[in-house]
Design an enzyme around this catalytic site. Structure first.
Site, PDB file in Angstrom:
ATOM      1  N   ARG A  76       0.899  -1.236  -0.089  1.00 28.63           N
ATOM      2  CA  ARG A  76       0.059   0.042   0.067  1.00 28.63           C
ATOM      3  C   ARG A  76       1.181   1.292  -0.050  1.00 28.63           C
ATOM      4  NH1 ARG A  76      -1.861   0.938   4.571  1.00 28.63           N
ATOM      5  NH2 ARG A  76      -1.271  -1.027   5.498  1.00 28.63           N
ATOM      6  N   TYR A 227      -1.533  -3.380  -7.055  1.00 26.75           N
ATOM      7  CA  TYR A 227      -1.292  -4.345  -5.852  1.00 26.75           C
ATOM      8  C   TYR A 227      -2.194  -4.242  -4.745  1.00 26.75           C
ATOM      9  CZ  TYR A 227       1.233  -7.015  -2.360  1.00 26.75           C
ATOM     10  OH  TYR A 227       1.597  -7.891  -1.414  1.00 26.75           O
ATOM     11  N   LYS A 236      -9.532  -2.481   1.289  1.00 25.93           N
ATOM     12  CA  LYS A 236      -9.296  -1.254   2.322  1.00 25.93           C
ATOM     13  C   LYS A 236     -10.189   0.150   1.892  1.00 25.93           C
ATOM     14  CE  LYS A 236      -6.504  -3.651   4.427  1.00 25.93           C
ATOM     15  NZ  LYS A 236      -6.422  -4.348   5.885  1.00 25.93           N
ATOM     16  N   HIS A 256     -10.739  -2.445  11.343  1.00 24.84           N
ATOM     17  CA  HIS A 256      -9.578  -3.212  10.761  1.00 24.84           C
ATOM     18  C   HIS A 256      -9.384  -4.266  11.746  1.00 24.84           C
ATOM     19  CE1 HIS A 256      -4.960  -3.341   9.378  1.00 24.84           C
ATOM     20  NE2 HIS A 256      -5.609  -4.286   8.545  1.00 24.84           N
ATOM     21  N   SER A 278      -1.248  -3.820  10.395  1.00 22.87           N
ATOM     22  CA  SER A 278      -0.836  -4.778   9.400  1.00 22.87           C
ATOM     23  C   SER A 278       0.221  -5.466   9.635  1.00 22.87           C
ATOM     24  CB  SER A 278      -0.566  -3.857   7.872  1.00 22.87           C
ATOM     25  OG  SER A 278      -1.821  -3.171   7.625  1.00 22.87           O
ATOM     26  N   CYS A 280       0.813  -7.707  11.565  1.00 21.31           N
ATOM     27  CA  CYS A 280       0.856  -7.953  13.203  1.00 21.31           C
ATOM     28  C   CYS A 280       0.285  -9.144  13.764  1.00 21.31           C
ATOM     29  CB  CYS A 280       0.590  -6.658  14.210  1.00 21.31           C
ATOM     30  SG  CYS A 280       1.865  -5.243  13.691  1.00 21.31           S
ATOM     31  N   ASP A 307      -9.335  -9.970   8.721  1.00 19.56           N
ATOM     32  CA  ASP A 307      -8.814  -8.657   8.334  1.00 19.56           C
ATOM     33  C   ASP A 307      -9.932  -7.396   8.741  1.00 19.56           C
ATOM     34  OD1 ASP A 307      -6.584  -6.817   7.372  1.00 19.56           O
ATOM     35  OD2 ASP A 307      -7.419  -6.573   5.781  1.00 19.56           O
ATOM     36  N   ARG A 399       2.209 -12.113  -0.618  1.00 18.28           N
ATOM     37  CA  ARG A 399       0.825 -12.578  -0.152  1.00 18.28           C
ATOM     38  C   ARG A 399       0.354 -13.646  -0.664  1.00 18.28           C
ATOM     39  NH1 ARG A 399      -1.603  -8.781   4.053  1.00 18.28           N
ATOM     40  NH2 ARG A 399      -0.144  -7.240   4.412  1.00 18.28           N
TER      41      ARG A 399
HETATM   42  P1  GTP Z   1      -2.667  -7.499   7.379  1.00 23.55           P
HETATM   43  O1  GTP Z   1      -3.221  -8.581   6.473  1.00 23.55           O
HETATM   44  O2  GTP Z   1      -1.534  -6.842   6.885  1.00 23.55           O
HETATM   45  O3  GTP Z   1      -3.631  -6.718   7.765  1.00 23.55           O
HETATM   46  O4  GTP Z   1      -2.097  -8.218   8.639  1.00 23.55           O
HETATM   47  P2  GTP Z   1      -2.376  -9.372   9.668  1.00 23.55           P
HETATM   48  O5  GTP Z   1      -2.684  -8.815  10.937  1.00 23.55           O
HETATM   49  O6  GTP Z   1      -3.311 -10.501   9.202  1.00 23.55           O
HETATM   50  O7  GTP Z   1      -0.809  -9.974   9.599  1.00 23.55           O
HETATM   51  P3  GTP Z   1      -0.276 -11.500   9.803  1.00 23.55           P
HETATM   52  O8  GTP Z   1      -1.162 -12.333  10.623  1.00 23.55           O
HETATM   53  O9  GTP Z   1      -0.198 -11.974   8.240  1.00 23.55           O
HETATM   54  O10 GTP Z   1       0.914 -11.391  10.660  1.00 23.55           O
HETATM   55  C1  GTP Z   1       1.861 -12.017  10.362  1.00 23.55           C
HETATM   56  C2  GTP Z   1       3.184 -11.637  11.206  1.00 23.55           C
HETATM   57  O11 GTP Z   1       2.965 -11.591  12.659  1.00 23.55           O
HETATM   58  C3  GTP Z   1       4.403 -12.372  10.974  1.00 23.55           C
HETATM   59  O12 GTP Z   1       5.391 -11.839  10.979  1.00 23.55           O
HETATM   60  C4  GTP Z   1       4.292 -13.358  11.990  1.00 23.55           C
HETATM   61  O13 GTP Z   1       5.469 -14.074  12.587  1.00 23.55           O
HETATM   62  C5  GTP Z   1       3.753 -12.474  13.220  1.00 23.55           C
HETATM   63  N1  GTP Z   1       3.021 -13.143  14.459  1.00 23.55           N
HETATM   64  C6  GTP Z   1       1.968 -13.501  14.347  1.00 23.55           C
HETATM   65  N2  GTP Z   1       1.433 -14.154  15.566  1.00 23.55           N
HETATM   66  C7  GTP Z   1       2.656 -13.885  16.233  1.00 23.55           C
HETATM   67  C8  GTP Z   1       2.857 -14.093  17.545  1.00 23.55           C
HETATM   68  O14 GTP Z   1       2.042 -14.892  18.158  1.00 23.55           O
HETATM   69  N3  GTP Z   1       4.119 -14.000  18.131  1.00 23.55           N
HETATM   70  C9  GTP Z   1       4.943 -13.580  17.380  1.00 23.55           C
HETATM   71  N4  GTP Z   1       6.369 -12.949  17.763  1.00 23.55           N
HETATM   72  N5  GTP Z   1       4.936 -13.048  16.035  1.00 23.55           N
HETATM   73  C10 GTP Z   1       3.749 -13.453  15.652  1.00 23.55           C
HETATM   74  C1  SPV Z   2      -3.087  -4.484   4.971  1.00 23.43           C
HETATM   75  O1  SPV Z   2      -2.044  -3.811   4.628  1.00 23.43           O
HETATM   76  O2  SPV Z   2      -3.566  -4.009   6.403  1.00 23.43           O
HETATM   77  C2  SPV Z   2      -3.567  -5.754   4.329  1.00 23.43           C
HETATM   78  C3  SPV Z   2      -3.046  -5.701   2.934  1.00 23.43           C
HETATM   79  O3  SPV Z   2      -4.491  -6.140   4.878  1.00 23.43           O
HETATM   80  S1  SPV Z   2      -3.697  -4.866   1.673  1.00 23.43           S
HETATM   81  O4  SPV Z   2      -4.953  -5.312   1.394  1.00 23.43           O
HETATM   82  O5  SPV Z   2      -2.566  -4.589   0.744  1.00 23.43           O
HETATM   83  O6  SPV Z   2      -3.907  -3.638   2.394  1.00 23.43           O
HETATM   84 MN    MN Z   3      -5.220  -5.545   7.024  1.00 22.07          MN
END
Ligand code: GTP
Ligand code: SPV
Ligand code: MN
Length: 615
Positions: A76, A227, A236, A256, A278, A280, A307, A399
């Site tokens: 983004r 993207y 979003k 979110h 994002s 996290c 999400d 992704r």
């Molecule tokens: P968006 O799709 O971008 O909105 O993000 P999301 O919040 O769905 O992110 P996602 O679940 O894909 O986050 C993945 C990241 O979080 C990776 O770097 C993982 O290693 C980290 N992660 C997730 N759960 C944990 C946890 O319990 N402990 C740690 N240390 N890292 C975590």
């Molecule tokens: C985020 O960045 O929070 C996402 C991925 O969920 S995107 O759809 O590219 O914004």
């Molecule tokens: Mn997101």
């Protein structure tokens, strides 16, 4: 213009808009998408033929594809995301404001002949179960076939949505959906017109990018990027930035957040939402599999969404939630059979991968997928890759796009138009210090304060400085389509329309020790935190009051079968440090100064009360 129009609609206003967009952007043809399997097969083959897609080995991953974007178009672009309102203070200091008239003039120029030589696709789509009172119909016009096939996974898409729209307009089906716009106009172009005879590139895009939201007109115009969140406009742009504006007017919330069901051995079911910035861990938490001691006793989880959550005060007095999406657009790196088996299962077929690496046997790979690195790969830029070559094989924000219905733990209620009732709201971010593993806010007002002052270290999901702590209120900093101060006021106001209030929590999986090691194992072990949260939602004592909120007692926190996790470790990860919190309070103050004009006084008082407790 010699545009061919393949189909069309009896709904005159939509037909007129599509015709106008075609006249403006001069595509070589206009195709109305029906959302069928046949259309998917044709478009994915076409994307393979033109070099955008590589078909993955059908024996390993049937009906799945890899796309490599331009290296400049991988995330983004918050710096190029605009909220267009009459006055700048309606967008507020956390958004990039633009004058709607000026932006429309500028973008009309950009879109002029922007689709030359390309096909213009018309995508009717619906965010949310179509019979939900919150569902929103959008129509995206785009010159990207990559967008069409991703939208088919991410939203209800095709002829049935167009038919619903036509029936509502003709009056044959009563319009139950809330909101004044019949449909939300979403215009998208990659901004790469083709001259007569000019060869195309695998990932057309433009260095000049605009992701613009016309709040009053409920309209989106996106230019220059192909993207994710920049181009799949239902996500979003519509489901958060435009929807947050609609929600504010119509007394609901567009957030979110993931939506997760917790099933206890006694048969009870508790739903929670969680807002993390994002990348996290929303997808990971939403797909959490209980660890052995829990699984053995019969604990289960289910996912409604990973999400976005749309929440409203239901007539039963509770906050209800739907997931407006139908697919996952999840972060690939770090996902593996141990960290997230459910995500791995969800993408075994019918999936699209963007910016991951290709293995020699035609499958995908990314950092963290396997402990051992393959001896040879084609990396996300299309180059040969070998271990130790000094580059990552997949992009950090690579992704997967996968249909939610393929998820083994999808909640049976996930398409219920009535949503699921929410008992707990969780906020969290990536914090190496200060924030304990979990604490509970005292009440709704304090919970809103906890969400409003959330901070997190920045990730690769957006262009910017990775690792820097920034305030990301409710994980909505890049997604709130109006003044953040007014958004806090809306959150506070929502309490009035509920008789059963959810409880509020803050979690941090990312606290580190002096050596930089995570203090908490995380992932499936987060179930232990969820159990405590669930107990608190259901009224159990299980904790004690501190200056910052309620925290678990060691005796009430399950660390059964957690090897090498001692009482001291628990105390470290739960620690509340007065000095760190004083620094935190001062840092929160910066956000309050930025938002001064519209900050509700309740939040100022909440901050004062916290200061008083920290003396
Ligand atoms: P968006 O799709 O971008 O909105 O993000 P999301 O919040 O769905 O992110 P996602 O679940 O894909 O986050 C993945 C990241 O979080 C990776 O770097 C993982 O290693 C980290 N992660 C997730 N759960 C944990 C946890 O319990 N402990 C740690 N240390 N890292 C975590
Ligand atoms: C985020 O960045 O929070 C996402 C991925 O969920 S995107 O759809 O590219 O914004
Ligand atoms: Mn997101």
């Amino acid at each position: 213009m010699n545009t061919q129009n393949t189909q069309g609609t009896s709904y005159q206003e939509l037909q007129t808009w599509v015709d106008q967009m075609a006249t403006l952007s001069t595509p070589k043809e206009v195709v109305w998408c029906d959302g069928s399997q046949d259309e998917w097969d044709r478009l994915t083959q076409q994307l393979c033929d033109q070099g955008t897609f590589t078909r993955l080995n059908p024996e390993k991953r049937p009906n799945s594809f890899l796309a490599r974007s331009e290296p400049s178009d991988v995330a983004r672009v918050e710096e190029r995301t605009f909220i267009c309102t009459k006055r700048p203070d309606e967008a507020g200091p956390t958004n990039k404001w633009a004058d709607p008239v000026e932006m429309r003039t500028l973008l009309t120029d950009k879109f002029t002949a922007s689709m030359a030589g390309r096909t213009m696709y018309v995508i009717p789509f619906c965010m949310g179960p179509i019979d939900s009172p919150l569902a929103k119909i959008g129509v995206q016009v785009t010159d990207s076939a990559y967008v069409v096939v991703n939208m088919r996974i991410m939203a209800h898409m095709g002829s049935h949505v167009l038919k619903r729209l036509e029936d509502e307009v003709s009056g044959s089906t009563p319009k139950k959906r809330d909101g004044h716009a019949q449909f939300i106009k979403c215009l998208h172009s990659v901004g790469a017109p083709l001259a007569e005879g000019q060869a195309d590139v695998p990932w057309p895009c433009n260095d000049d990018k605009y992701i613009s939201h016309f709040v009053d007109a409920r309209e989106i115009m996106s230019y220059g990027s192909g993207y994710g969140g920049n181009a799949l406009l239902g996500k979003k742009c519509l489901a958060l930035r435009i929807a947050s504006n609609i929600a504010r007017e119509h007394r609901w919330m567009a957030e979110h957040m993931l939506i997760l069901g917790l099933h206890a051995p006694d048969g009870s079911k508790t739903y929670v939402t969680a807002a993390f910035p994002s990348a996290c861990g929303k997808t990971n938490l939403a797909m959490l599999e209980p660890p052995k001691p829990y699984a053995d006793k019969g604990w289960k989880t289910s996912i409604v969404g990973d999400d976005i959550a749309w929440l409203w005060p239901h007539e039963d007095g509770k906050l209800h939630a739907i997931n407006p999406e139908t697919g996952f657009f999840g972060v690939a790196p770090g996902t593996n059979w141990e960290s997230n088996r459910i995500a791995m299962e969800s993408m075994t077929a019918n999936a699209i991968f963007t910016n991951v690496a290709l293995t020699d046997d035609g499958d995908v790979w990314w950092e963290g997928l396997s402990k051992e690195e393959p001896a040879h790969l084609i990396d996300w830029t299309g180059l040969d890759w070998t271990p130790g070559c000094g580059r990552t094989a997949a992009h950090a924000n690579s992704r997967f796009t996968a249909p939610a219905k393929q998820c083994p733990t999808i909640d049976p209620e996930w398409q219920n138009p009535d949503g699921v009732p929410i008992d707990g709201v969780i906020f969290g971010g990536r914090r190496a210090t200060t924030m304990p593993l979990v604490y509970q806010a005292f009440n709704w007002g304090h919970g809103v304060y906890v969400g409003a002052t959330m901070g997190s270290e920045m990730t690769a999901a957006a262009a910017g400085t990775i690792g820097k702590v920034r305030r990301d209120p409710m994980a909505m900093l890049p997604f709130c389509g109006y003044n953040m101060g007014a958004y806090f006021a809306h959150w506070l106001e929502m309490q009035r329309y509920l008789t059963h209030l959810p409880r509020f929590f803050h979690v941090n999986w990312f606290r580190k020790d002096e050596e930089g090691k995570f203090l908490w194992p995380g992932f499936s072990e987060n179930m232990r935190v969820l159990e405590w949260i669930m107990k608190r939602c259901n009224g159990a004592a299980a904790g004690h009051e501190t200056q910052i909120g309620w925290i678990p007692n060691y005796e009430n926190f399950n660390i059964e079968d957690l090897p090498d996790f001692s009482k001291e470790d628990f105390e470290k990860v739960m620690k509340f440090d007065r000095h760190e919190w004083r620094a935190e309070l001062i840092s929160q103050g910066e956000l309050f100064i930025d938002l001064y004009d519209h900050l509700p006084k309740e939040l100022i008082f909440q901050r004062e009360l916290l200061a008083a407790r920290l003396v």
